[in-house]
Scaffold this motif. Structure first.
Motif, PDB file in Angstrom:
ATOM      1  N   MET A  68     118.792  62.811  51.001  1.00  0.00           N
ATOM      2  CA  MET A  68     119.335  63.199  52.295  1.00  0.00           C
ATOM      3  C   MET A  68     120.813  62.860  52.455  1.00  0.00           C
ATOM      4  N   VAL A  69     121.274  61.773  51.846  1.00  0.00           N
ATOM      5  CA  VAL A  69     122.650  61.318  52.096  1.00  0.00           C
ATOM      6  C   VAL A  69     123.646  62.143  51.299  1.00  0.00           C
ATOM      7  N   SER A  70     124.892  62.103  51.754  1.00  0.00           N
ATOM      8  CA  SER A  70     125.989  62.778  51.073  1.00  0.00           C
ATOM      9  C   SER A  70     127.279  62.050  51.433  1.00  0.00           C
ATOM     10  N   LYS A  71     128.380  62.559  50.941  1.00  0.00           N
ATOM     11  CA  LYS A  71     129.671  61.967  51.281  1.00  0.00           C
ATOM     12  C   LYS A  71     130.069  62.232  52.736  1.00  0.00           C
ATOM     13  N   LYS A  72     129.277  63.044  53.442  1.00  0.00           N
ATOM     14  CA  LYS A  72     129.520  63.285  54.860  1.00  0.00           C
ATOM     15  C   LYS A  72     128.615  62.424  55.749  1.00  0.00           C
ATOM     16  N   THR A  73     127.795  61.575  55.108  1.00  0.00           N
ATOM     17  CA  THR A  73     126.902  60.726  55.894  1.00  0.00           C
ATOM     18  C   THR A  73     127.686  59.599  56.561  1.00  0.00           C
ATOM     19  N   ASN A 102     125.113  66.165  62.678  1.00  0.00           N
ATOM     20  CA  ASN A 102     124.117  66.861  61.870  1.00  0.00           C
ATOM     21  C   ASN A 102     123.048  65.824  61.526  1.00  0.00           C
ATOM     22  N   VAL A 103     121.915  65.890  62.216  1.00  0.00           N
ATOM     23  CA  VAL A 103     120.900  64.849  62.099  1.00  0.00           C
ATOM     24  C   VAL A 103     119.877  65.226  61.033  1.00  0.00           C
ATOM     25  N   LYS A 104     119.705  64.317  60.078  1.00  0.00           N
ATOM     26  CA  LYS A 104     118.709  64.470  59.028  1.00  0.00           C
ATOM     27  C   LYS A 104     117.692  63.326  59.148  1.00  0.00           C
ATOM     28  N   SER A 105     116.665  63.381  58.331  1.00  0.00           N
ATOM     29  CA  SER A 105     115.648  62.328  58.434  1.00  0.00           C
ATOM     30  C   SER A 105     115.079  61.981  57.073  1.00  0.00           C
ATOM     31  N   ALA A 118     123.529  53.341  50.879  1.00  0.00           N
ATOM     32  CA  ALA A 118     124.629  53.413  51.847  1.00  0.00           C
ATOM     33  C   ALA A 118     125.968  53.116  51.187  1.00  0.00           C
ATOM     34  N   GLU A 119     125.979  52.108  50.323  1.00  0.00           N
ATOM     35  CA  GLU A 119     127.217  51.753  49.610  1.00  0.00           C
ATOM     36  C   GLU A 119     127.693  52.904  48.737  1.00  0.00           C
ATOM     37  N   ASP A 120     126.777  53.548  48.052  1.00  0.00           N
ATOM     38  CA  ASP A 120     127.137  54.642  47.138  1.00  0.00           C
ATOM     39  C   ASP A 120     127.774  55.823  47.864  1.00  0.00           C
ATOM     40  N   CYS A 121     127.296  56.106  49.080  1.00  0.00           N
ATOM     41  CA  CYS A 121     127.845  57.261  49.799  1.00  0.00           C
ATOM     42  C   CYS A 121     128.872  56.863  50.856  1.00  0.00           C
ATOM     43  N   GLY A 122     129.114  55.562  51.006  1.00  0.00           N
ATOM     44  CA  GLY A 122     130.144  55.091  51.934  1.00  0.00           C
ATOM     45  C   GLY A 122     129.734  55.082  53.383  1.00  0.00           C
ATOM     46  N   ALA A 123     128.425  55.029  53.651  1.00  0.00           N
ATOM     47  CA  ALA A 123     127.928  55.086  55.027  1.00  0.00           C
ATOM     48  C   ALA A 123     127.768  53.687  55.622  1.00  0.00           C
ATOM     49  N   TRP A 124     127.775  53.636  56.931  1.00  0.00           N
ATOM     50  CA  TRP A 124     127.351  52.457  57.666  1.00  0.00           C
ATOM     51  C   TRP A 124     125.837  52.501  57.848  1.00  0.00           C
ATOM     52  N   GLU A 175     134.765  57.991  66.054  1.00  0.00           N
ATOM     53  CA  GLU A 175     135.852  57.431  65.255  1.00  0.00           C
ATOM     54  C   GLU A 175     135.980  58.074  63.879  1.00  0.00           C
ATOM     55  N   SER A 176     135.086  59.009  63.551  1.00  0.00           N
ATOM     56  CA  SER A 176     135.112  59.632  62.235  1.00  0.00           C
ATOM     57  C   SER A 176     135.411  61.118  62.356  1.00  0.00           C
ATOM     58  N   ASP A 177     136.381  61.589  61.558  1.00  0.00           N
ATOM     59  CA  ASP A 177     136.749  63.007  61.602  1.00  0.00           C
ATOM     60  C   ASP A 177     135.952  63.853  60.608  1.00  0.00           C
ATOM     61  N   ASP A 178     135.531  63.255  59.502  1.00  0.00           N
ATOM     62  CA  ASP A 178     134.950  64.076  58.433  1.00  0.00           C
ATOM     63  C   ASP A 178     133.524  63.683  58.060  1.00  0.00           C
ATOM     64  N   ARG A 179     132.945  62.722  58.745  1.00  0.00           N
ATOM     65  CA  ARG A 179     131.559  62.313  58.465  1.00  0.00           C
ATOM     66  C   ARG A 179     130.725  62.577  59.714  1.00  0.00           C
ATOM     67  N   ASP A 180     129.964  63.646  59.695  1.00  0.00           N
ATOM     68  CA  ASP A 180     129.220  64.049  60.882  1.00  0.00           C
ATOM     69  C   ASP A 180     127.707  63.998  60.679  1.00  0.00           C
ATOM     70  N   GLU A 181     127.235  63.375  59.593  1.00  0.00           N
ATOM     71  CA  GLU A 181     125.806  63.302  59.333  1.00  0.00           C
ATOM     72  C   GLU A 181     125.246  61.932  59.728  1.00  0.00           C
ATOM     73  N   VAL A 182     124.088  61.966  60.377  1.00  0.00           N
ATOM     74  CA  VAL A 182     123.323  60.755  60.671  1.00  0.00           C
ATOM     75  C   VAL A 182     121.927  60.950  60.093  1.00  0.00           C
ATOM     76  N   VAL A 183     121.508  60.026  59.244  1.00  0.00           N
ATOM     77  CA  VAL A 183     120.180  60.098  58.631  1.00  0.00           C
ATOM     78  C   VAL A 183     119.304  59.060  59.316  1.00  0.00           C
ATOM     79  N   VAL A 184     118.248  59.531  59.979  1.00  0.00           N
ATOM     80  CA  VAL A 184     117.415  58.677  60.824  1.00  0.00           C
ATOM     81  C   VAL A 184     116.046  58.476  60.178  1.00  0.00           C
TER      82      VAL A 184
END
Length: 376
Positions: free
Chosen positions: A148-153, A125-128, A181-187, A98-107
Protein backbone atom coordinates in the motif's frame (compact mmCIF):
# COMPACT_ATOMS: atom_id res chain seq x y z
CA UNK A 1 -14.00 20.58 3.11
CA UNK A 2 -16.88 18.08 3.39
CA UNK A 3 -17.04 15.56 6.22
CA UNK A 4 -18.62 12.15 5.77
CA UNK A 5 -21.35 11.41 8.28
CA UNK A 6 -19.80 9.64 11.27
CA UNK A 7 -22.40 6.88 11.37
CA UNK A 8 -21.14 5.19 14.54
CA UNK A 9 -21.13 8.40 16.56
CA UNK A 10 -24.55 9.32 15.24
CA UNK A 11 -26.29 6.10 16.32
CA UNK A 12 -24.55 6.19 19.70
CA UNK A 13 -25.34 9.85 20.34
CA UNK A 14 -28.95 9.32 19.35
CA UNK A 15 -29.66 6.24 21.46
CA UNK A 16 -27.06 5.61 24.20
CA UNK A 17 -28.92 7.65 26.82
CA UNK A 18 -32.35 6.34 25.82
CA UNK A 19 -32.04 2.53 25.63
CA UNK A 20 -32.13 0.38 28.75
CA UNK A 21 -29.02 -1.59 27.81
CA UNK A 22 -26.14 0.20 26.11
CA UNK A 23 -23.71 -2.39 24.76
CA UNK A 24 -22.16 0.08 22.33
CA UNK A 25 -20.10 1.89 24.97
CA UNK A 26 -16.39 1.43 24.27
CA UNK A 27 -14.90 2.47 27.62
CA UNK A 28 -14.89 1.14 31.15
CA UNK A 29 -17.35 2.19 33.85
CA UNK A 30 -16.42 5.83 34.57
CA UNK A 31 -14.93 6.79 37.90
CA UNK A 32 -16.89 8.97 40.25
CA UNK A 33 -15.34 12.27 41.29
CA UNK A 34 -14.98 11.12 44.90
CA UNK A 35 -12.93 8.13 43.71
CA UNK A 36 -10.54 10.38 41.83
CA UNK A 37 -10.41 12.96 44.62
CA UNK A 38 -10.89 10.88 47.79
CA UNK A 39 -9.35 13.15 50.42
CA UNK A 40 -10.84 16.26 51.98
CA UNK A 41 -7.76 18.36 51.33
CA UNK A 42 -7.82 17.57 47.62
CA UNK A 43 -11.57 18.10 47.46
CA UNK A 44 -11.17 21.55 48.96
CA UNK A 45 -8.43 22.30 46.47
CA UNK A 46 -10.73 21.39 43.58
CA UNK A 47 -13.60 23.47 45.02
CA UNK A 48 -11.29 26.46 45.33
CA UNK A 49 -10.00 26.20 41.76
CA UNK A 50 -10.53 29.36 39.73
CA UNK A 51 -12.30 28.48 36.50
CA UNK A 52 -10.12 30.50 34.18
CA UNK A 53 -8.10 29.39 31.19
CA UNK A 54 -5.32 26.90 31.91
CA UNK A 55 -2.08 26.87 29.96
CA UNK A 56 -3.39 26.26 26.46
CA UNK A 57 -1.07 23.36 25.59
CA UNK A 58 -1.69 21.75 28.99
CA UNK A 59 -0.18 22.69 32.32
CA UNK A 60 3.41 21.67 32.99
CA UNK A 61 2.41 19.21 35.78
CA UNK A 62 -0.12 17.48 33.50
CA UNK A 63 2.27 17.28 30.55
CA UNK A 64 5.02 16.03 32.85
CA UNK A 65 2.74 13.25 34.12
CA UNK A 66 1.78 12.31 30.56
CA UNK A 67 5.43 12.25 29.52
CA UNK A 68 6.17 9.65 32.20
CA UNK A 69 4.27 7.15 30.03
CA UNK A 70 6.92 7.40 27.29
CA UNK A 71 10.58 6.57 27.81
CA UNK A 72 12.85 9.59 27.52
CA UNK A 73 9.98 12.07 27.06
CA UNK A 74 9.61 15.40 28.85
CA UNK A 75 6.74 17.85 29.09
CA UNK A 76 8.07 19.53 25.93
CA UNK A 77 7.23 16.39 23.94
CA UNK A 78 3.51 16.58 24.85
CA UNK A 79 0.54 18.63 23.62
CA UNK A 80 -2.65 18.30 25.68
CA UNK A 81 -5.90 18.31 23.70
CA UNK A 82 -9.64 18.03 24.31
CA UNK A 83 -9.86 14.26 24.25
CA UNK A 84 -8.15 11.82 21.93
CA UNK A 85 -10.49 12.93 19.15
CA UNK A 86 -8.94 16.39 18.97
CA UNK A 87 -5.48 14.84 19.19
CA UNK A 88 -6.21 12.79 16.05
CA UNK A 89 -7.86 15.69 14.25
CA UNK A 90 -4.99 18.12 14.89
CA UNK A 91 -2.45 15.46 13.88
CA UNK A 92 -4.15 14.69 10.56
CA UNK A 93 -4.75 18.36 9.76
CA UNK A 94 -1.15 19.30 10.50
CA UNK A 95 0.44 16.42 8.63
CA UNK A 96 -1.59 16.86 5.45
CA UNK A 97 -1.49 20.67 5.47
CA UNK A 98 2.29 20.83 5.92
CA UNK A 99 3.06 18.49 3.01
CA UNK A 100 2.90 19.52 -0.65
CA UNK A 101 3.71 16.22 -2.34
CA UNK A 102 2.63 13.47 0.08
CA UNK A 103 -1.14 13.07 0.00
CA UNK A 104 -1.55 9.39 0.93
CA UNK A 105 -2.72 8.12 4.32
CA UNK A 106 -2.68 4.37 4.92
CA UNK A 107 -5.11 3.41 7.69
CA UNK A 108 -5.21 0.15 9.62
CA UNK A 109 -8.63 -1.50 9.36
CA UNK A 110 -10.90 -2.35 11.06
CA UNK A 111 -10.74 0.84 13.03
CA UNK A 112 -12.66 3.60 14.72
CA UNK A 113 -13.34 5.55 11.54
CA UNK A 114 -12.42 9.02 12.77
CA UNK A 115 -8.94 9.14 11.23
CA UNK A 116 -10.35 7.67 8.01
CA UNK A 117 -13.01 10.41 7.90
CA UNK A 118 -10.66 13.26 8.78
CA UNK A 119 -8.15 12.16 6.14
CA UNK A 120 -10.81 12.03 3.42
CA UNK A 121 -12.17 15.43 4.46
CA UNK A 122 -8.71 17.00 4.23
CA UNK A 123 -8.32 15.66 0.69
CA UNK A 124 -6.01 12.71 1.29
CA UNK A 125 -5.86 9.63 -0.89
CA UNK A 126 -6.87 7.13 1.78
CA UNK A 127 -5.70 3.54 1.52
CA UNK A 128 -5.99 0.67 3.97
CA UNK A 129 -4.30 -2.45 5.26
CA UNK A 130 -6.20 -4.92 7.36
CA UNK A 131 -5.96 -6.96 10.48
CA UNK A 132 -6.64 -10.52 9.37
CA UNK A 133 -7.87 -13.55 11.29
CA UNK A 134 -5.32 -16.28 11.89
CA UNK A 135 -4.55 -18.83 14.63
CA UNK A 136 -7.29 -17.45 16.86
CA UNK A 137 -6.00 -13.88 16.70
CA UNK A 138 -6.28 -10.68 14.69
CA UNK A 139 -2.89 -10.05 13.05
CA UNK A 140 -1.67 -7.10 10.95
CA UNK A 141 -1.17 -7.84 7.26
CA UNK A 142 2.41 -6.59 7.05
CA UNK A 143 2.83 -7.65 3.41
CA UNK A 144 -0.40 -5.86 2.57
CA UNK A 145 0.97 -2.69 4.16
CA UNK A 146 4.14 -2.97 2.09
CA UNK A 147 2.00 -3.08 -1.05
CA UNK A 148 0.00 0.00 0.00
CA UNK A 149 2.78 2.49 0.80
CA UNK A 150 4.67 4.61 -1.71
CA UNK A 151 6.88 7.67 -1.81
CA UNK A 152 3.66 9.71 -1.63
CA UNK A 153 2.64 8.15 1.69
CA UNK A 154 2.43 10.88 4.30
CA UNK A 155 1.17 8.84 7.24
CA UNK A 156 0.53 5.28 8.38
CA UNK A 157 -2.30 5.32 10.95
CA UNK A 158 -2.61 2.60 13.59
CA UNK A 159 -5.01 1.86 16.44
CA UNK A 160 -3.20 -0.25 19.04
CA UNK A 161 -4.87 -1.78 21.03
CA UNK A 162 -7.44 -2.02 18.31
CA UNK A 163 -11.00 -0.78 18.26
CA UNK A 164 -13.23 -2.76 17.49
CA UNK A 165 -11.40 -6.10 17.86
CA UNK A 166 -9.41 -5.65 21.09
CA UNK A 167 -6.33 -7.04 19.31
CA UNK A 168 -2.83 -5.83 20.19
CA UNK A 169 0.21 -5.54 17.99
CA UNK A 170 3.35 -7.14 19.35
CA UNK A 171 6.92 -5.84 19.27
CA UNK A 172 7.72 -7.63 16.02
CA UNK A 173 4.70 -6.06 14.31
CA UNK A 174 5.61 -2.54 15.42
CA UNK A 175 9.22 -3.00 14.32
CA UNK A 176 8.10 -4.23 10.91
CA UNK A 177 5.71 -1.28 10.46
CA UNK A 178 8.43 1.15 11.56
CA UNK A 179 10.80 -0.30 8.94
CA UNK A 180 8.15 0.12 6.24
CA UNK A 181 7.54 3.73 7.29
CA UNK A 182 11.28 4.43 7.31
CA UNK A 183 11.71 2.97 3.83
CA UNK A 184 9.04 5.19 2.30
CA UNK A 185 9.73 8.25 4.47
CA UNK A 186 6.32 8.31 6.17
CA UNK A 187 5.30 9.35 9.64
CA UNK A 188 3.27 7.04 11.88
CA UNK A 189 0.16 8.12 13.77
CA UNK A 190 -0.41 5.60 16.56
CA UNK A 191 -3.73 5.93 18.38
CA UNK A 192 -3.06 4.20 21.71
CA UNK A 193 -6.16 5.30 23.64
CA UNK A 194 -6.70 1.73 24.97
CA UNK A 195 -3.14 1.15 26.16
CA UNK A 196 -3.38 0.30 29.85
CA UNK A 197 -6.66 -1.62 29.44
CA UNK A 198 -5.16 -5.07 28.93
CA UNK A 199 -6.73 -8.36 29.93
CA UNK A 200 -3.21 -9.65 30.62
CA UNK A 201 -0.52 -8.23 32.88
CA UNK A 202 1.83 -7.23 30.06
CA UNK A 203 1.30 -3.68 28.81
CA UNK A 204 0.79 -3.21 25.08
CA UNK A 205 4.01 -1.95 23.47
CA UNK A 206 3.99 1.61 22.22
CA UNK A 207 5.21 2.76 18.80
CA UNK A 208 7.07 5.50 20.72
CA UNK A 209 9.77 2.91 21.45
CA UNK A 210 10.33 1.87 17.83
CA UNK A 211 10.18 4.93 15.58
CA UNK A 212 11.31 8.54 15.79
CA UNK A 213 8.79 10.15 13.42
CA UNK A 214 5.74 9.07 15.37
CA UNK A 215 2.74 10.93 16.73
CA UNK A 216 1.27 8.93 19.62
CA UNK A 217 -2.26 9.99 20.50
CA UNK A 218 -4.06 8.92 23.64
CA UNK A 219 -6.08 10.24 26.56
CA UNK A 220 -8.00 9.51 29.73
CA UNK A 221 -11.32 8.48 28.17
CA UNK A 222 -10.96 4.72 27.71
CA UNK A 223 -8.36 2.88 29.80
CA UNK A 224 -8.70 5.41 32.63
CA UNK A 225 -12.49 5.61 32.74
CA UNK A 226 -12.53 9.45 32.66
CA UNK A 227 -14.19 10.47 29.38
CA UNK A 228 -15.95 13.40 31.05
CA UNK A 229 -12.65 15.18 31.67
CA UNK A 230 -12.00 15.47 27.91
CA UNK A 231 -8.24 15.16 28.34
CA UNK A 232 -6.23 13.77 25.44
CA UNK A 233 -2.71 14.29 24.17
CA UNK A 234 -0.18 13.98 21.38
CA UNK A 235 3.31 12.78 22.23
CA UNK A 236 6.09 13.39 19.71
CA UNK A 237 9.89 13.19 19.96
CA UNK A 238 10.31 16.29 17.76
CA UNK A 239 9.78 19.35 19.99
CA UNK A 240 9.44 21.63 16.95
CA UNK A 241 6.64 19.43 15.64
CA UNK A 242 4.90 19.64 19.05
CA UNK A 243 5.03 23.44 18.92
CA UNK A 244 3.71 23.31 15.35
CA UNK A 245 0.80 21.09 16.44
CA UNK A 246 0.09 23.53 19.27
CA UNK A 247 -0.36 26.33 16.73
CA UNK A 248 -3.07 24.23 15.06
CA UNK A 249 -4.94 23.62 18.32
CA UNK A 250 -5.05 27.41 18.71
CA UNK A 251 -7.66 27.26 15.94
CA UNK A 252 -9.72 24.39 17.36
CA UNK A 253 -10.52 24.34 21.08
CA UNK A 254 -7.67 26.68 22.19
CA UNK A 255 -7.25 24.91 25.55
CA UNK A 256 -8.44 22.07 27.74
CA UNK A 257 -10.75 22.99 30.60
CA UNK A 258 -9.19 24.14 33.87
CA UNK A 259 -10.89 21.36 35.87
CA UNK A 260 -10.05 18.75 33.25
CA UNK A 261 -6.40 19.75 33.40
CA UNK A 262 -6.26 19.71 37.21
CA UNK A 263 -8.13 16.44 37.59
CA UNK A 264 -6.05 14.93 34.79
CA UNK A 265 -2.92 15.75 36.78
CA UNK A 266 -4.38 13.88 39.74
CA UNK A 267 -5.36 10.86 37.62
CA UNK A 268 -1.81 10.45 36.35
CA UNK A 269 -0.04 10.83 39.68
CA UNK A 270 1.73 7.47 40.27
CA UNK A 271 -0.44 6.16 43.12
CA UNK A 272 -3.75 7.17 41.51
CA UNK A 273 -2.66 5.90 38.10
CA UNK A 274 -1.85 2.52 39.64
CA UNK A 275 -5.25 2.44 41.37
CA UNK A 276 -7.10 3.29 38.13
CA UNK A 277 -5.22 0.75 36.04
CA UNK A 278 -5.85 -2.02 38.59
CA UNK A 279 -9.52 -1.05 38.68
CA UNK A 280 -9.74 -1.18 34.88
CA UNK A 281 -8.14 -4.63 34.71
CA UNK A 282 -10.46 -5.93 37.44
CA UNK A 283 -13.56 -4.70 35.63
CA UNK A 284 -12.40 -6.15 32.32
CA UNK A 285 -11.53 -9.56 33.73
CA UNK A 286 -14.80 -9.86 35.66
CA UNK A 287 -16.95 -8.68 32.77
CA UNK A 288 -15.09 -10.68 30.14
CA UNK A 289 -15.86 -13.83 32.13
CA UNK A 290 -19.58 -13.03 31.73
CA UNK A 291 -19.07 -12.20 28.06
CA UNK A 292 -17.15 -15.43 27.45
CA UNK A 293 -19.87 -17.47 29.16
CA UNK A 294 -22.51 -15.91 26.91
CA UNK A 295 -20.45 -16.59 23.79
CA UNK A 296 -20.02 -20.22 24.84
CA UNK A 297 -23.75 -20.62 25.39
CA UNK A 298 -24.43 -19.22 21.91
CA UNK A 299 -21.53 -20.65 19.91
CA UNK A 300 -23.98 -22.14 17.40
CA UNK A 301 -25.03 -18.67 16.23
CA UNK A 302 -21.99 -16.46 16.88
CA UNK A 303 -18.19 -16.45 17.13
CA UNK A 304 -15.63 -14.07 18.58
CA UNK A 305 -11.84 -13.91 18.71
CA UNK A 306 -11.15 -12.98 22.36
CA UNK A 307 -9.76 -9.49 22.86
CA UNK A 308 -6.32 -8.99 24.38
CA UNK A 309 -7.06 -5.44 25.53
CA UNK A 310 -9.83 -2.83 25.50
CA UNK A 311 -13.41 -3.29 26.74
CA UNK A 312 -14.69 -4.12 23.24
CA UNK A 313 -14.90 -7.23 21.10
CA UNK A 314 -16.12 -8.02 17.60
CA UNK A 315 -18.83 -10.69 17.39
CA UNK A 316 -19.75 -12.46 14.16
CA UNK A 317 -23.31 -13.71 13.95
CA UNK A 318 -24.90 -16.25 11.61
CA UNK A 319 -28.29 -14.56 11.10
CA UNK A 320 -28.66 -13.20 7.54
CA UNK A 321 -29.43 -9.60 8.47
CA UNK A 322 -27.37 -6.45 7.90
CA UNK A 323 -25.73 -5.26 11.10
CA UNK A 324 -27.29 -1.80 10.78
CA UNK A 325 -30.74 -3.42 10.52
CA UNK A 326 -29.93 -5.72 13.42
CA UNK A 327 -28.88 -2.73 15.55
CA UNK A 328 -32.08 -0.81 14.71
CA UNK A 329 -34.24 -3.84 15.50
CA UNK A 330 -32.49 -4.41 18.82
CA UNK A 331 -33.16 -0.78 19.76
CA UNK A 332 -36.83 -0.95 18.89
CA UNK A 333 -37.64 -4.45 20.12
CA UNK A 334 -35.25 -5.04 23.03
CA UNK A 335 -34.04 -1.55 24.06
CA UNK A 336 -30.46 -2.73 23.46
CA UNK A 337 -27.82 -0.70 21.61
CA UNK A 338 -24.88 -2.38 19.87
CA UNK A 339 -22.37 -0.94 17.40
CA UNK A 340 -23.03 -2.24 13.87
CA UNK A 341 -20.07 -3.85 12.13
CA UNK A 342 -21.09 -2.06 8.93
CA UNK A 343 -19.75 1.10 10.56
CA UNK A 344 -16.31 -0.60 10.71
CA UNK A 345 -16.62 -1.94 7.12
CA UNK A 346 -17.19 -5.43 8.54
CA UNK A 347 -20.66 -6.80 7.66
CA UNK A 348 -22.31 -9.58 9.67
CA UNK A 349 -20.62 -8.40 12.86
CA UNK A 350 -21.42 -6.25 15.86
CA UNK A 351 -19.08 -4.58 18.32
CA UNK A 352 -20.02 -5.17 21.92
CA UNK A 353 -18.64 -3.12 24.78
CA UNK A 354 -18.33 -5.11 27.98
CA UNK A 355 -16.68 -2.59 30.33
CA UNK A 356 -19.72 -1.14 32.10
CA UNK A 357 -22.27 -2.34 34.68
CA UNK A 358 -22.07 -6.14 34.78
CA UNK A 359 -25.75 -6.77 35.54
CA UNK A 360 -26.85 -4.62 32.62
CA UNK A 361 -24.25 -6.29 30.41
CA UNK A 362 -25.58 -9.77 31.21
CA UNK A 363 -29.20 -8.73 30.63
CA UNK A 364 -28.37 -6.91 27.39
CA UNK A 365 -26.46 -9.92 26.10
CA UNK A 366 -29.37 -12.21 26.94
CA UNK A 367 -31.81 -10.00 25.05
CA UNK A 368 -29.45 -9.86 22.06
CA UNK A 369 -29.26 -13.66 21.91
CA UNK A 370 -33.05 -13.91 22.26
CA UNK A 371 -33.47 -11.63 19.26
CA UNK A 372 -30.97 -13.56 17.12
CA UNK A 373 -32.81 -16.77 17.99
CA UNK A 374 -36.16 -15.25 17.18
CA UNK A 375 -37.41 -15.52 20.76
CA UNK A 376 -39.79 -13.08 22.42
Amino acid sequence: MKLDEFHLERIQSQWENIVDYNLSESGVEPLRLNELVPHNRLQREILETKLGYPQTNGSIPLRRNVSSLYEGATEDHVLVTNGGSEANMVSIWNMLHESDDRDEVVVELPNYMQIWGYSRAFGANVKSFWLTEGDGAWLPDIEGLKDMVSKKTNLIALCNPNNPTGATMKEEHLKAIAEIAEDCGAWILSDEIYRGAELVEQRTPTMWDYYDRVLVTSGLSKAYGLPGLRIGWIACKDEDKVRDLWSYSDYTSIAPSMLGDRLGQMALEPAMREFIEKRTKRILKENWAAMEKWLGENEDIMTCIPPEAAPVCLVKYSESIKSTELAESLIQEKSVLVAPGDHFLLPQTIRIGYGHDKKKLVKGLSLTADFLRGEE
